[in-house]
Design a protein around this motif. Structure first.
Motif, PDB file in Angstrom:
ATOM      1  N   VAL A   1     -16.523  -7.532  -5.470  1.00  0.00           N
ATOM      2  CA  VAL A   1     -17.480  -8.222  -4.603  1.00  0.00           C
ATOM      3  C   VAL A   1     -16.966  -9.638  -4.392  1.00  0.00           C
ATOM      4  O   VAL A   1     -16.310 -10.205  -5.271  1.00  0.00           O
ATOM      5  N   ASN A   2     -17.261 -10.217  -3.237  1.00  0.00           N
ATOM      6  CA  ASN A   2     -16.757 -11.561  -2.966  1.00  0.00           C
ATOM      7  C   ASN A   2     -17.597 -12.601  -3.693  1.00  0.00           C
ATOM      8  O   ASN A   2     -18.686 -12.316  -4.220  1.00  0.00           O
ATOM      9  N   ALA A   3     -17.101 -13.811  -3.746  1.00  0.00           N
ATOM     10  CA  ALA A   3     -17.752 -14.876  -4.512  1.00  0.00           C
ATOM     11  C   ALA A   3     -19.154 -15.174  -4.000  1.00  0.00           C
ATOM     12  O   ALA A   3     -20.051 -15.501  -4.780  1.00  0.00           O
ATOM     13  N   ALA A   4     -19.360 -15.056  -2.693  1.00  0.00           N
ATOM     14  CA  ALA A   4     -20.667 -15.347  -2.106  1.00  0.00           C
ATOM     15  C   ALA A   4     -21.655 -14.197  -2.271  1.00  0.00           C
ATOM     16  O   ALA A   4     -22.823 -14.331  -1.918  1.00  0.00           O
ATOM     17  N   ARG A   5     -21.185 -13.062  -2.773  1.00  0.00           N
ATOM     18  CA  ARG A   5     -21.988 -11.857  -2.932  1.00  0.00           C
ATOM     19  C   ARG A   5     -22.606 -11.419  -1.599  1.00  0.00           C
ATOM     20  O   ARG A   5     -23.784 -11.072  -1.513  1.00  0.00           O
ATOM     21  N   THR A   6     -21.767 -11.391  -0.579  1.00  0.00           N
ATOM     22  CA  THR A   6     -22.183 -10.874   0.720  1.00  0.00           C
ATOM     23  C   THR A   6     -21.401  -9.627   1.109  1.00  0.00           C
ATOM     24  O   THR A   6     -21.753  -8.960   2.084  1.00  0.00           O
ATOM     25  N   GLN A   7     -20.328  -9.322   0.377  1.00  0.00           N
ATOM     26  CA  GLN A   7     -19.485  -8.157   0.660  1.00  0.00           C
ATOM     27  C   GLN A   7     -19.094  -7.465  -0.631  1.00  0.00           C
ATOM     28  O   GLN A   7     -18.960  -8.108  -1.672  1.00  0.00           O
ATOM     29  N   TYR A   8     -18.922  -6.153  -0.531  1.00  0.00           N
ATOM     30  CA  TYR A   8     -18.266  -5.423  -1.609  1.00  0.00           C
ATOM     31  C   TYR A   8     -17.072  -4.678  -1.027  1.00  0.00           C
ATOM     32  O   TYR A   8     -16.969  -4.487   0.192  1.00  0.00           O
ATOM     33  N   MET A   9     -16.180  -4.252  -1.887  1.00  0.00           N
ATOM     34  CA  MET A   9     -15.017  -3.470  -1.466  1.00  0.00           C
ATOM     35  C   MET A   9     -14.648  -2.515  -2.595  1.00  0.00           C
ATOM     36  O   MET A   9     -14.843  -2.811  -3.775  1.00  0.00           O
TER      37      MET A   9
ATOM     38  N   CYS B   1       0.796  -1.231   0.000  1.00  0.00           N
ATOM     39  CA  CYS B   1       0.000   0.000   0.000  1.00  0.00           C
ATOM     40  C   CYS B   1       0.829   1.283   0.000  1.00  0.00           C
ATOM     41  O   CYS B   1       0.383   2.306  -0.540  1.00  0.00           O
ATOM     42  N   THR B   2       2.008   1.247   0.584  1.00  0.00           N
ATOM     43  CA  THR B   2       2.783   2.490   0.710  1.00  0.00           C
ATOM     44  C   THR B   2       3.143   3.134  -0.626  1.00  0.00           C
ATOM     45  O   THR B   2       3.221   4.368  -0.695  1.00  0.00           O
ATOM     46  N   PRO B   3       3.343   2.396  -1.736  1.00  0.00           N
ATOM     47  CA  PRO B   3       3.677   3.076  -2.990  1.00  0.00           C
ATOM     48  C   PRO B   3       2.482   3.720  -3.699  1.00  0.00           C
ATOM     49  O   PRO B   3       2.665   4.394  -4.702  1.00  0.00           O
ATOM     50  N   LEU B   4       1.276   3.536  -3.184  1.00  0.00           N
ATOM     51  CA  LEU B   4       0.093   3.908  -3.936  1.00  0.00           C
ATOM     52  C   LEU B   4      -0.281   5.384  -3.841  1.00  0.00           C
ATOM     53  O   LEU B   4      -1.119   5.862  -4.590  1.00  0.00           O
ATOM     54  N   GLY B   5       0.296   6.114  -2.902  1.00  0.00           N
ATOM     55  CA  GLY B   5      -0.124   7.502  -2.729  1.00  0.00           C
ATOM     56  C   GLY B   5      -1.428   7.575  -1.960  1.00  0.00           C
ATOM     57  O   GLY B   5      -1.775   6.684  -1.182  1.00  0.00           O
ATOM     58  N   ASN B   6      -2.183   8.631  -2.197  1.00  0.00           N
ATOM     59  CA  ASN B   6      -3.428   8.846  -1.467  1.00  0.00           C
ATOM     60  C   ASN B   6      -4.546   7.974  -2.040  1.00  0.00           C
ATOM     61  O   ASN B   6      -4.686   7.834  -3.253  1.00  0.00           O
ATOM     62  N   PHE B   7      -5.356   7.406  -1.144  1.00  0.00           N
ATOM     63  CA  PHE B   7      -6.493   6.624  -1.615  1.00  0.00           C
ATOM     64  C   PHE B   7      -7.562   6.546  -0.539  1.00  0.00           C
ATOM     65  O   PHE B   7      -7.346   6.854   0.633  1.00  0.00           O
ATOM     66  N   TYR B   8      -8.749   6.130  -0.985  1.00  0.00           N
ATOM     67  CA  TYR B   8      -9.861   5.846  -0.082  1.00  0.00           C
ATOM     68  C   TYR B   8     -10.224   4.376  -0.225  1.00  0.00           C
ATOM     69  O   TYR B   8     -10.331   3.861  -1.344  1.00  0.00           O
ATOM     70  N   TRP B   9     -10.423   3.691   0.896  1.00  0.00           N
ATOM     71  CA  TRP B   9     -10.780   2.273   0.914  1.00  0.00           C
ATOM     72  C   TRP B   9     -12.065   2.088   1.692  1.00  0.00           C
ATOM     73  O   TRP B   9     -12.285   2.746   2.715  1.00  0.00           O
ATOM     74  N   GLU B  10     -12.904   1.170   1.210  1.00  0.00           N
ATOM     75  CA  GLU B  10     -14.195   0.939   1.874  1.00  0.00           C
ATOM     76  C   GLU B  10     -14.605  -0.517   1.738  1.00  0.00           C
ATOM     77  O   GLU B  10     -14.408  -1.143   0.695  1.00  0.00           O
ATOM     78  N   LEU B  11     -15.200  -1.055   2.801  1.00  0.00           N
ATOM     79  CA  LEU B  11     -15.781  -2.395   2.798  1.00  0.00           C
ATOM     80  C   LEU B  11     -17.235  -2.265   3.218  1.00  0.00           C
ATOM     81  O   LEU B  11     -17.566  -1.486   4.122  1.00  0.00           O
ATOM     82  N   GLY B  12     -18.121  -3.005   2.548  1.00  0.00           N
ATOM     83  CA  GLY B  12     -19.527  -2.925   2.900  1.00  0.00           C
ATOM     84  C   GLY B  12     -20.279  -4.179   2.519  1.00  0.00           C
ATOM     85  O   GLY B  12     -19.705  -5.163   2.033  1.00  0.00           O
TER      86      GLY B  12
END
Length: 345
Positions: A303-311, A64-75
């Protein structure tokens, strides 16, 4: 688990020596706080071990450190569960070019409009990139007033049919550009009859218009907040595509059978209707782990394989190579940290 009962947005670079964070916990709020409304001055100790692990991974992980600024979200299908910002200037509402993350949106809208049962074999091949229609260059057709038909022509993407590539996977926007030409060729980037007006009406989204929208495979703009609506509806079975994320899939990894051209470097993977199918091999057996559509500038929806999470990981770095893959690796590291409570190296 407790960490799934609330929503918190945290700034990874807002951590100070005094133990303060720029956007803190919403632990005591009766309702989840809107993005960016968490009060300043919340103590570092208020973070759960899972949130702290995610934060540490975003800030310190080698992926992650080389990526610069970002926003991450899990739902999940009900909305965001946890979000954090690394650096400054990028939040859930920051609008940016999403490049190839456009492909999943366009495929979803197209299947929604036609109905999966009504798709022809040729349409499916244009959606899984085996149709033989290849564009000659990557001009995004961003001039005001350009239509989808204009974008298809020699002044812009110059899409041509290559019969020797018919039936082979060739990662390229020309497949979708040909599909859009036949379906919405007169639509433009902005205005009363725009590509985004067509797409939003079918997906129930509110993505903003831009002149480059006529490049349906890579020209859209949006934010994590815009894109999360699409991912949530996928999880909630509100699209024709929701239960068909693995249908009509083809090998898409380098060296795979009938693969002519691919940017994928993360091991074996397949390509479905407008999106990648990710997986891992355990005891010699390859298993689907999720679905994604990484953009060349670093925007990564999943989205995960079970379709219970997105990211989502939202960032925009126009110069460099493999930015989508870099975002994928970082986003997955943060997710593993958040779910295990253990920072990832």
């Amino acid at each position: 688990m407790k960490r799934y009962g609330r929503m918190a947005f945290i700034s990874a670079y807002g951590l100070l020596a005094l133990g303060l964070i720029g956007c803190g916990s919403a632990e005591d709020a009766p309702e989840p706080l809107p993005l960016g409304d968490a009060p300043p001055g919340t103590s570092r100790a208020a973070l759960t071990v899972y949130e702290q692990a995610a934060l540490d991974t975003a800030q310190d992980s080698a992926s992650c450190t080389p990526l610069g600024n970002f926003y991450w979200e899990l739902g999940n299908g009900a909305g965001p569960l946890h979000g954090l910002t690394r650096g400054s200037g990028v939040s859930a509402t920051t609008v940016m070019p999403i490049a190839s993350a456009s492909k999943w949106l366009y495929a979803g809208a197209y299947v929604q409009a036609k109905g999966y049962a009504n798709l022809t074999p040729d349409e499916k091949k244009r959606l899984n990139f085996t149709s033989g229609y290849i564009d000659e260059h990557s001009n995004l057709c961003g001039d005001a007033g350009t239509t989808v038909s204009d974008c298809y022509g020699p002044a812009y993407k110059n899409v041509s049919y290559r019969p020797l590539q018919n039936g082979r996977f060739f990662y390229n926007g020309g497949h979708m550009q040909k599909l859009a030409l036949d379906d919405i060729g007169a639509r433009s980037g902005t205005g009363l009859v725009s590509v985004m007006d067509w797409l939003n009406n079918r997906l129930g989204t509110t993505l903003p218009e831009s002149d480059s929208d006529v490049a349906t495979a890579g020209g859209f703009t949006g934010s994590a907040a815009h894109y999360r609506v699409f991912l949530m509806k996928l999880l909630n079975n509100q699209y024709e595509l929701s239960s068909r994320l693995t249908v009509d899939s083809v090998p898409a990894w380098e060296g795979g059978p009938n693969v002519s051209s691919t940017p994928w470097t993360g091991g074996p993977a397949y390509y479905g209707l407008g999106h990648w199918i990710e997986g891992e091999t355990v005891n010699g057996v390859w298993t689907v782990t999720g679905h994604s559509s990484p953009g060349a500038f670093g925007f990564y929806p999943w989205v995960n394989a079970a379709r219970t999470q997105y990211m989502l990981l939202a960032r925009h770095r126009q110069f460099g190579g493999g930015e989508g893959e870099k975002s994928r690796v970082c986003a997955q590291a943060i997710r593993k940290a958040y779910e295990s409570g253990v920072p990832q190296p």
